[in-house]
Write a protein that holds these residues in place. Structure first.
Motif, PDB file in Angstrom:
ATOM      1  N   MET A   1      -0.453 -22.955   0.822  1.00 33.11           N
ATOM      2  CA  MET A   1      -1.728 -23.251   1.478  1.00 33.11           C
ATOM      3  C   MET A   1      -2.558 -24.213   0.652  1.00 33.11           C
ATOM      4  SD  MET A   1      -3.007 -19.545   2.704  1.00 33.11           S
ATOM      5  CE  MET A   1      -1.906 -18.383   3.454  1.00 33.11           C
TER       6      MET A   1
ATOM      7  N   ILE B   1      -6.474  -1.438  -8.116  1.00 32.37           N
ATOM      8  CA  ILE B   1      -5.355  -2.329  -7.762  1.00 32.37           C
ATOM      9  C   ILE B   1      -5.338  -2.553  -6.259  1.00 32.37           C
ATOM     10  CG2 ILE B   1      -2.826  -2.504  -7.661  1.00 32.37           C
ATOM     11  CD1 ILE B   1      -2.781  -1.103 -10.416  1.00 32.37           C
ATOM     12  N   ALA B   2      -5.510  -1.466  -5.510  1.00 30.51           N
ATOM     13  CA  ALA B   2      -5.526  -1.596  -4.054  1.00 30.51           C
ATOM     14  C   ALA B   2      -6.631  -2.549  -3.616  1.00 30.51           C
ATOM     15  CB  ALA B   2      -5.716  -0.229  -3.418  1.00 30.51           C
ATOM     16  N   PHE B   3      -7.758  -2.434  -4.258  1.00 32.69           N
ATOM     17  CA  PHE B   3      -8.898  -3.270  -3.900  1.00 32.69           C
ATOM     18  C   PHE B   3      -8.620  -4.750  -4.205  1.00 32.69           C
ATOM     19  CE2 PHE B   3     -13.036  -5.185  -5.183  1.00 32.69           C
ATOM     20  CZ  PHE B   3     -13.628  -5.177  -3.924  1.00 32.69           C
ATOM     21  N   ILE B   4      -8.049  -5.004  -5.412  1.00 28.00           N
ATOM     22  CA  ILE B   4      -7.774  -6.387  -5.810  1.00 28.00           C
ATOM     23  C   ILE B   4      -6.756  -7.026  -4.862  1.00 28.00           C
ATOM     24  CG2 ILE B   4      -6.781  -7.838  -7.634  1.00 28.00           C
ATOM     25  CD1 ILE B   4      -8.023  -5.730  -9.623  1.00 28.00           C
ATOM     26  N   VAL B   5      -5.714  -6.255  -4.524  1.00 27.97           N
ATOM     27  CA  VAL B   5      -4.705  -6.769  -3.580  1.00 27.97           C
ATOM     28  C   VAL B   5      -5.371  -7.156  -2.266  1.00 27.97           C
ATOM     29  CG1 VAL B   5      -2.742  -6.095  -2.130  1.00 27.97           C
ATOM     30  CG2 VAL B   5      -2.747  -5.540  -4.576  1.00 27.97           C
ATOM     31  N   LEU B   6      -6.257  -6.283  -1.803  1.00 32.46           N
ATOM     32  CA  LEU B   6      -6.955  -6.559  -0.555  1.00 32.46           C
ATOM     33  C   LEU B   6      -7.775  -7.850  -0.666  1.00 32.46           C
ATOM     34  CD1 LEU B   6      -7.164  -5.185   2.191  1.00 32.46           C
ATOM     35  CD2 LEU B   6      -9.388  -4.284   1.478  1.00 32.46           C
TER      36      LEU B   6
ATOM     37  N   PHE C   1       3.888  -8.076  -4.818  1.00 32.60           N
ATOM     38  CA  PHE C   1       2.569  -8.658  -4.620  1.00 32.60           C
ATOM     39  C   PHE C   1       2.470 -10.076  -5.189  1.00 32.60           C
ATOM     40  CE2 PHE C   1      -1.527  -9.466  -6.746  1.00 32.60           C
ATOM     41  CZ  PHE C   1      -2.269  -9.771  -5.599  1.00 32.60           C
TER      42      PHE C   1
ATOM     43  N   TYR D   1       0.806  -1.206   0.000  1.00 31.40           N
ATOM     44  CA  TYR D   1       0.000   0.000   0.000  1.00 31.40           C
ATOM     45  C   TYR D   1       0.845   1.264   0.000  1.00 31.40           C
ATOM     46  CZ  TYR D   1      -4.123  -2.732   0.001  1.00 31.40           C
ATOM     47  OH  TYR D   1      -5.098  -3.584  -0.400  1.00 31.40           O
TER      48      TYR D   1
ATOM     49  N   ILE E   1       1.513   1.683  -3.640  1.00 30.04           N
ATOM     50  CA  ILE E   1       0.345   2.168  -4.384  1.00 30.04           C
ATOM     51  C   ILE E   1       0.110   3.657  -4.063  1.00 30.04           C
ATOM     52  CG2 ILE E   1      -2.156   1.926  -4.742  1.00 30.04           C
ATOM     53  CD1 ILE E   1      -1.801  -1.061  -4.099  1.00 30.04           C
TER      54      ILE E   1
ATOM     55  N   CYS F   1      -7.338 -10.397  -2.672  1.00 31.05           N
ATOM     56  CA  CYS F   1      -6.464 -11.575  -2.723  1.00 31.05           C
ATOM     57  C   CYS F   1      -6.037 -11.979  -1.322  1.00 31.05           C
ATOM     58  CB  CYS F   1      -5.219 -11.285  -3.570  1.00 31.05           C
ATOM     59  SG  CYS F   1      -5.575 -11.273  -5.315  1.00 31.05           S
ATOM     60  N   PHE F   2      -5.635 -10.992  -0.527  1.00 29.52           N
ATOM     61  CA  PHE F   2      -5.149 -11.347   0.803  1.00 29.52           C
ATOM     62  C   PHE F   2      -6.275 -11.692   1.745  1.00 29.52           C
ATOM     63  CE2 PHE F   2      -1.231 -10.120  -0.940  1.00 29.52           C
ATOM     64  CZ  PHE F   2      -0.299 -10.859  -0.226  1.00 29.52           C
TER      65      PHE F   2
ATOM     66  N   ARG G   1      -8.388 -18.667   4.045  1.00 34.29           N
ATOM     67  CA  ARG G   1      -7.803 -20.004   3.926  1.00 34.29           C
ATOM     68  C   ARG G   1      -6.998 -20.345   5.178  1.00 34.29           C
ATOM     69  NH1 ARG G   1      -8.185 -24.922   1.420  1.00 34.29           N
ATOM     70  NH2 ARG G   1      -6.131 -25.852   1.209  1.00 34.29           N
TER      71      ARG G   1
ATOM     72  N   LEU H   1      -6.581 -15.306   1.133  1.00 35.76           N
ATOM     73  CA  LEU H   1      -5.510 -16.019   1.834  1.00 35.76           C
ATOM     74  C   LEU H   1      -5.802 -16.088   3.335  1.00 35.76           C
ATOM     75  CD1 LEU H   1      -2.162 -14.759   0.224  1.00 35.76           C
ATOM     76  CD2 LEU H   1      -3.437 -16.840  -0.273  1.00 35.76           C
ATOM     77  N   GLY H   2      -6.309 -14.988   3.852  1.00 37.00           N
ATOM     78  CA  GLY H   2      -6.628 -14.941   5.279  1.00 37.00           C
ATOM     79  C   GLY H   2      -7.712 -15.947   5.632  1.00 37.00           C
TER      80      GLY H   2
ATOM     81  N   PHE I   1       1.730 -13.333  -2.973  1.00 39.72           N
ATOM     82  CA  PHE I   1       0.434 -13.979  -3.148  1.00 39.72           C
ATOM     83  C   PHE I   1       0.601 -15.413  -3.667  1.00 39.72           C
ATOM     84  CE2 PHE I   1      -3.326 -14.842  -5.894  1.00 39.72           C
ATOM     85  CZ  PHE I   1      -4.244 -15.001  -4.862  1.00 39.72           C
TER      86      PHE I   1
END
Lengths: 372, 623
Positions: free
Chosen positions: A332, B18-23, A321, A295, A298, B25-26, B32, B29-30, A325
């Protein structure tokens, strides 16, 4: 390369330490984890690996710091040169590279073993940023407009894929995708690309390939994988992560790692061991640190005044990223095992150097904000 | 060009995306992580603490090999290895002491083995000693209970029942080498990996992909001491790992006749050479042996250094398959081809006679007949019968080398027979172009004189010679020598059946064959014929002896008794034949290196094969 010695004191007044700070924090967690991974096991012959890793980090820090002092205009000017020099190195690897684990990835220069495919991630970001800076129509772009930069990404990607290192090759393409998206690739185009690649990918895999060819592709993706027991590694990784529960088993208490159940547990599977020992809580902290990096980058892309630097910031973000990821997803059991390292956590000199330089570039971009 | 603040502002929405997509994705992961560590954490914890899963490879048996009459030639037998699995080891020192006592190895040796395998994962077994004795197996099994980590593991190894007989044709198997691996990986459906055994020569090599099975695998849950608890069912956790069934390889039924093989091998005892017998109608190879030989069983388990050295240091090179990899000057056996060429080209007819005075002068050189006193007035039948050289020298004066080469090549000289074995050599049929290319000098007339009697540059392999004589027997058909009768699965289903393959058919008159066959008949069956003393008991045989010079000798030395020469300078003995003389069934070729005389050294081997062949035949007919 003009490091402005004269303005050194002023430089440090506006020097952005955040990237190096967060990176070092992650690295410290990484090297402690690496120590645990390699020293819990009684029969391990990697016990001294953490020392090498610290040395690599030292070198990477210096490389990153030097990078942060280089004038961005210089970097902008030589973007394509870096790119072509790196392509040349990739070709060199294919011709006389050192074979390790069934793939040609390393270039040996005396005591130095270098993976040009690692540096390619950065040079491709620089070259693409320059192209998108120069060719900046104030409108959205479709297929026709991005075909050239696409080829710029495909060329190194192919060279890396034939090494073979499918993971890194695809990563280059993903970096391109993020940069192109940022530079207003039409939504329509994005959807078409997404649908086409998903469709053709599944169709190829489902109907076009025989069972043994699929297996071969899987071993191609990861030559170290146990061709027979596909899935075995993933299971062990899942057991490792899951068994950490909320608070983890505690430092140096990973049973999976101590038994060497996990293959490559000091490179690709470090996150599994970290999770086993530190649980959901520890993993959350680590993920939070990574998110801070993303962030910040960004945010940086929006607070600079030069388009080249803005694109660079997004490109660098995408390197961090995708690594994070994909690596976390694969350990996982959400993504196929493609063998990408976790930034600053996985063992490996080339990888650390890449993130060191990336960190330097990010810092340099950030520092330039305060220049008139 | 810089200073595009507005453009950057214009990208703000994309940056937010982009910020939203990154969030997102994680966030996934969280979720999972939450699922694995919080929701399912206890289950995984139990697995990591109490249970260990182990992958057991179930080795697939390689196909067995049978003779023509379904007698077992190559079998699979279990072999036992002493192994250690590091993950289960409690007391390393005790284990090493114990193993060294049981296996008769020094502790140092065991340490060395362990060090070599130090880097691998701890669940992977390390082989301490291969192929241990039943006694060692028994002791290991009882002690294994007390000493965790030590085990006996079973492998399937290869047993060649007739040991040295036909070893070259059957071949042997051994571990795939690091250098072979990439080539084999690319090849086909099998997952070749280090430690796999592959065919390294002979039929084992050529038909590796038929004989080879596909290994299965079983995922076992084991307790802390490495003992199996149960085979895992495909439950939810393990849905990604599969148990795979063993797919055994296919069996082969060969064209080789075991009794003929034994007879041929026995007849060659104490000699260096090879014998080939093939069916003149189908091309089925009935016997193919080469001596000296080796025991492929020893190559396929653990090769001892002593045995390896005895093989490698033997200057007669036992690993070499003389029937296909070695070529020899065919000597007088080649005269049959010369006679056919001369008859077809009308240089001679049945009645043409030449006078043999023991030698012939051509230019400045004198060419000798093997018989110093000469054969007197000689026609083609007599020339074959008594193997008169001068008669053929006379032909050579009129027959060009290129014409002769055409005939010889039609009979297969100079090209591979195409037998299903690797590393077959071609032999050589020279002609004027070949010489020009090879030596840059034109063909000399005198050289043709050497070629017509199978000397000079002419070279043939034993298997080629058999094909050539089969073609004389069947009057013009060149057959591909065939080794495989059928391929059948473990369940007895026949997957593949071979059929005779005629490579080419020659257009040679019946009359020519009749004359040459008469000559070949008289060699064995008439008094004065070179192989008269070696005629078979209960049947007829036609053939031709050959004695090929290894070195050229000076004029005064040429009639020296062969046995008096040094071993390496003695002539090769060759005999080529078919039987019976009327309606032939099998063709035979025999080469005995440095055997001196085709008649006394090679012909008895052919006789032994023919005798055995007829013994079989009468047995079958009286059944």
């Amino acid at each position: 390369m003009r490091a402005n010695i004269k303005i050194f004191p002023e430089l440090f007044k506006r020097y952005d330490f955040s990237f190096f700070g967060v990176s070092t924090l992650i690295f410290i967690m990484g090297v402690l984890n690496l120590y645990s991974v390699t020293n819990t096991s009684t029969l391990s012959n990697h016990t001294g690996l953490y020392k090498t890793q610290i040395a690599y980090f030292g070198v990477s820090l210096i490389a990153g710091f030097v990078t942060s002092l280089i004038d961005l205009k210089t970097i902008y000017r030589y973007s394509y040169w870096f790119y072509f020099f790196n392509i040349f190195l990739l070709l060199l690897v294919l011709i006389l590279g050192d074979v390790g684990m069934g793939a040609r990835r390393w270039l040996v220069l005396g005591p130095i073993r270098l993976q040009p495919s690692e540096l390619m991630k950065i040079t491709v970001v620089l070259a693409l940023s320059r192209w998108f800076t120069r060719n900046n129509p104030d409108r959205e772009m479709g297929f026709k407009e991005v075909i050239f930069p696409f080829l710029m990404a495909v060329l190194p990607a192919l060279l890396i894929i034939v090494e073979p290192d499918l993971g890194t090759g695809l990563l280059i393409l993903l970096i391109f995708l993020v940069i192109a998206f940022y530079r207003s690739l039409k939504w329509k185009t994005i959807f078409i690309i997404a649908i086409l690649s998903v469709l053709s990918g599944t169709a190829m895999y489902k109907f076009g390939l025989k069972e043994y060819q699929k297996k071969r592709i899987l071993t191609f993706i990861d030559p170290d994988a146990d061709a027979q027991g596909s899935g075995y590694n993933a299971i062990q990784s899942k057991i490792s992560i899951g068994s950490g529960k909320v608070f983890g088993k505690g430092y140096m208490k990973s049973s999976q790692a101590s038994l060497n159940y996990l293959p490559e547990n000091h490179t690709d599977f470090v996150f599994s061991v970290f999770n086993e020992e530190h649980g959901f809580l520890g993993a959350s902290i680590l993920i939070f640190l990574y998110l801070t990096l993303f962030y910040r980058l960004i945010w940086l892309s929006q607070s600079v005044t030069k388009i080249y630097q803005s694109i660079c910031a997004v490109g660098l973000m995408s390197i961090y990223f995708w690594h994070t990821f994909i690596n976390m997803g694969m350990v996982m059991g959400l993504l196929p095992i493609v063998g990408l390292p976790l930034p600053l956590m996985s063992y490996g000199g080339s990888s650390l150097l890449t993130f060191g330089i990336a960190c330097g570039l990010a810092t340099s971009i950030s520092n330039s904000r305060n220049l008139f | 060009m810089f200073g595009e603040d507005e453009i950057i502002k214009g990208h703000a929405s994309r940056a937010r995306w982009i910020a939203f997509i990154v969030l997102c994705c994680f966030f996934i992961l969280g979720l999972r992580l939450f699922y694995l560590q919080v929701y399912k954490g206890d289950v995984f914890y139990r697995y990591s603490v109490n249970n260990k899963i182990r992958k057991e490879v179930l080795p697939s048996p390689r196909g067995m090999i049978f003779s023509r009459n379904s007698k077992l030639l190559v079998n699979n037998v279990p072999r036992f290895d002493a192994i250690m699995i590091p993950q289960f080891v409690k007391d390393r020192k005790k284990l090493i002491t114990k193993m060294s006592a049981i296996l008769g190895m020094s502790e140092k040796e065991i340490h060395k083995v362990l060090k070599r395998n130090g880097g691998q994962a701890r669940y992977r077994p390390i082989t301490i000693k291969k192929n241990i004795s039943p006694r060692e197996v028994a002791i290991m099994e009882t002690e294994a209970e007390k000493i965790p980590g030590m085990r006996v593991s079973t492998f399937i190894s290869r047993d060649y029942l007739d040991s040295e007989v036909g070893a070259h044709t059957l071949g042997y198997i051994s571990e795939i080498s690091q250098a072979q691996l990439p080539k084999y990986r690319r090849r086909d459906k099998f997952n070749y990996k280090l430690g796999d055994f592959i065919g390294q020569s002979g039929i084992e090599e050529f038909f590796d992909n038929i004989l080879r099975g596909i290994d299965g695998q079983e995922i076992l849950e084991v307790d802390a001491r490495g003992r199996m608890r149960r085979v895992l069912e495909d439950n939810n956790l393990y849905k990604d790992i599969k148990n795979l069934p063993v797919l055994p390889g296919n069996n082969l039924r060969l064209t080789l006749d075991r009794d003929l093989q034994l007879a041929a091998f026995k007849a060659l005892e104490g000699k260096v050479g090879s014998a080939v017998a093939m069916d003149v109608k189908t091309g089925d190879v009935l016997a193919m042996v080469s001596r000296p030989s080796f025991d492929p069983s020893k190559f396929s388990t653990q090769l001892t250094t002593n045995y390896w050295n005895s093989i490698i240091k033997n200057e007669n090179r036992p690993l070499r398959d003389r029937s296909i990899q070695e070529h020899y000057a065919p000597g007088s056996t080649f005269k049959a081809i010369t006679a056919i060429a001369a008859l077809e080209e009308k240089i001679i007819d049945e009645k043409t006679t030449y006078d043999c005075a023991g030698k012939l002068k051509l230019g400045r050189r004198t060419f000798h007949c093997w018989k110093k006193s000469g054969h007197g007035k000689t026609d083609v039948v007599k020339a074959l019968k008594e193997s008169c050289d001068v008669f053929f020298y006379q032909i050579a004066k009129k027959l060009s080398i290129d014409k002769l080469a055409d005939y010889a090549r039609a009979f297969g000289v100079g090209s591979r027979t195409g037998i299903d074995l690797k590393r077959e050599t071609t032999g050589l049929m020279p002609d004027s172009d070949w010489k020009e290319k090879r030596f840059g000098r034109p063909w000399q007339g005198g050289e043709t004189l050497g070629c017509v009697i199978g000397q000079s540059y002419v070279l043939m392999t034993p298997v080629q010679l058999a094909v050539t004589y089969a073609a004389i027997a069947n009057e013009g058909k060149i057959l591909k020598p065939n080794l495989i009768k059928e391929v059948f699965s473990v369940f007895g289903e026949i997957n593949q059946k071979s059929s005779p393959k005629i490579k080419s058919e020659m257009n040679i008159s019946k009359e020519t064959f009749r004359i040459v066959k008469e000559g070949l008949f008289s060699v064995v069956n008439e008094k004065g014929g070179t192989a008269y003393w070696y005629r078979p008991k209960n049947s007829t045989m036609s053939g031709k002896t050959g004695t090929s010079q290894v070195k050229s000798f000076s004029a005064e030395d040429i009639y020296k008794k062969c046995e008096d020469r040094e071993y390496k300078s003695r002539h090769h003995a060759i005999f080529s034949a078919y039987a019976p003389s009327e309606n032939p069934e099998i063709a035979i070729s025999v080469v005995v290196e440095h055997g001196c005389h085709g008649s006394s050294a090679a012909a008895p081997v052919a006789k032994a094969i023919v005798d055995e062949y007829y013994k079989q035949k009468t047995l079958v007919s009286t059944d």
